[in-house]
Design an enzyme around this catalytic site. Structure first.
Site, PDB file in Angstrom:
ATOM      1  NE  ARG A 193       7.395   8.355 -11.447  1.00 21.39           N
ATOM      2  CZ  ARG A 193       7.308   9.439 -10.691  1.00 21.39           C
ATOM      3  NH1 ARG A 193       7.157   9.318  -9.385  1.00 21.39           N
ATOM      4  NH2 ARG A 193       7.425  10.631 -11.214  1.00 21.39           N
ATOM      5  CE  LYS A 198      -3.836  -2.864  11.535  1.00 21.03           C
ATOM      6  NZ  LYS A 198      -4.718  -1.985  12.329  1.00 21.03           N
ATOM      7  CE  LYS A 229      -4.098  -8.020  17.126  1.00 23.76           C
ATOM      8  NZ  LYS A 229      -3.834  -7.050  16.024  1.00 23.76           N
ATOM      9  CD  GLU A 269      -6.175  -7.328  20.403  1.00 22.24           C
ATOM     10  OE1 GLU A 269      -5.625  -6.661  19.524  1.00 22.24           O
ATOM     11  OE2 GLU A 269      -7.179  -8.044  20.199  1.00 22.24           O
ATOM     12  CG  ASP A 301      -7.252  -3.442  20.645  1.00 25.48           C
ATOM     13  OD1 ASP A 301      -6.545  -2.666  19.977  1.00 25.48           O
ATOM     14  OD2 ASP A 301      -8.292  -3.959  20.200  1.00 25.48           O
TER      15      ASP A 301
END
Length: 292
Positions: free
Chosen positions: A99, A134, A166, A201, A222
């Site tokens: 598994r 992510k 950012k 960004e 962005d």
């Protein structure tokens, strides 16, 4: 770039500690100790393969003498019904390992498959498809390896690898005053070592010149429209690497790539994956002493 053996070992140790903390009592109760098995990993759907090192290390984790044959190569396309790998060894240990190996290889192959689709849609352009942070906590190295198997590239691995300013960083730095943007970024650039990559960004055309004036290495556009991306690429004019981010999917990626950007970052490569349907079919051999 190969998958780190140390990283793979850490993942497997954690996974088996979770899945069989005190052993696999089903296999121990039902399967004779002498029983041996051969198992085939088969694809139930088409895809792109990633996870050979996981198969080898995963089955040998419990049975170091297990024999593993990888039938397809990393990054190779396969069709539904194809045999991807075979393993032979002690039946108890194969069943115990099954598994965890399946879970990881199904996910990795799904990532490689989706990445390959994005890469194919950008053929003929200068754009590279890259992943993001992510990722699934604890599985980043495996997931990023799968991106490479699909023909993609990797962004910074962690927060320690490069500077990426950012919108929230810029809001804190400037207090919302765009006139301060160049000075605060230039001051940060001067504090960094010469080998440290600096990316910023932006979310508007107006921010591009002030950011470039600070001497950044990469500028991320962005959530720009295709028209804004083309304008931004022309404005940067080779003074920095241009990355496109936001609003990237299989329907939009070709248009984004055609705008002339150098990099397209796609969070969906790792954060929205549905595992590929793979299965392990086991045939027991006749062991010494008993199980027919």
């Amino acid at each position: 770039m190969p998958l780190s053996g140390a990283a793979l070992r850490r993942v497997l140790e954690a996974a088996y500690a979770e899945d069989a903390p005190h052993g696999d009592i089903t296999s121990l109760a039902l399967i004779p100790e002498a029983a041996r098995a051969t198992a085939e990993l088969r694809a139930r759907v088409p895809g792109v393969f990633s996870g050979g090192p996981v198969i080898e290390a995963g089955f040998r984790f419990h049975d170091p003498k297990a024999q593993v044959e990888l039938v397809v190569a990393e990054g190779e396309e396969f069709s539904a019904g194809a045999v991807l790998a075979r393993v032979s060894g002690r039946a108890r240990e194969i069943l115990t390992a099954e598994r965890v190996v399946l879970n990881l290889v199904q996910r990795m192959s799904a990532i490689a498959t989706l990445t390959a689709r994005y890469v194919s849609l950008t053929q003929g352009t200068s754009a590279r498809i890259v992943d993001t942070r992510k990722t699934t906590p604890g599985l980043r190295e495996l997931e990023r390896y799968a991106v490479r198997c699909g023909g993609g590239r990797n962004h910074r691995f962690s927060l320690s690898d490069a500077v990426m300013a950012k919108d929230n960083h810029l809001a804190v730095l400037t207090g919302g005053d765009p006139a301060l943007l160049t000075d605060v970024l230039r001051a940060a650039r001067e504090r960094l070592g010469h080998t440290t990559h600096f990316e910023v960004e932006v979310d508007s055309i107006e921010q591009i010149e002030p950011v470039l004036a600070a001497g950044v290495d990469t500028i991320m556009l962005d959530n720009f429209t295709p028209e804004q991306l083309r304008e931004g690429v022309a404005l940067v004019a080779g003074r920095a690497i241009v990355e496109a981010s936001g609003g990237v999917n299989l329907e939009t990626v070709a248009v984004i790539a055609a705008a002339g950007v150098d990099v397209i970052s796609v969070g969906a490569l790792t954060h929205s994956i549905v595992n590929l349907d793979l299965g392990l079919d086991v045939v027991l051999d006749a062991p010494e002493g008993g199980l027919a």
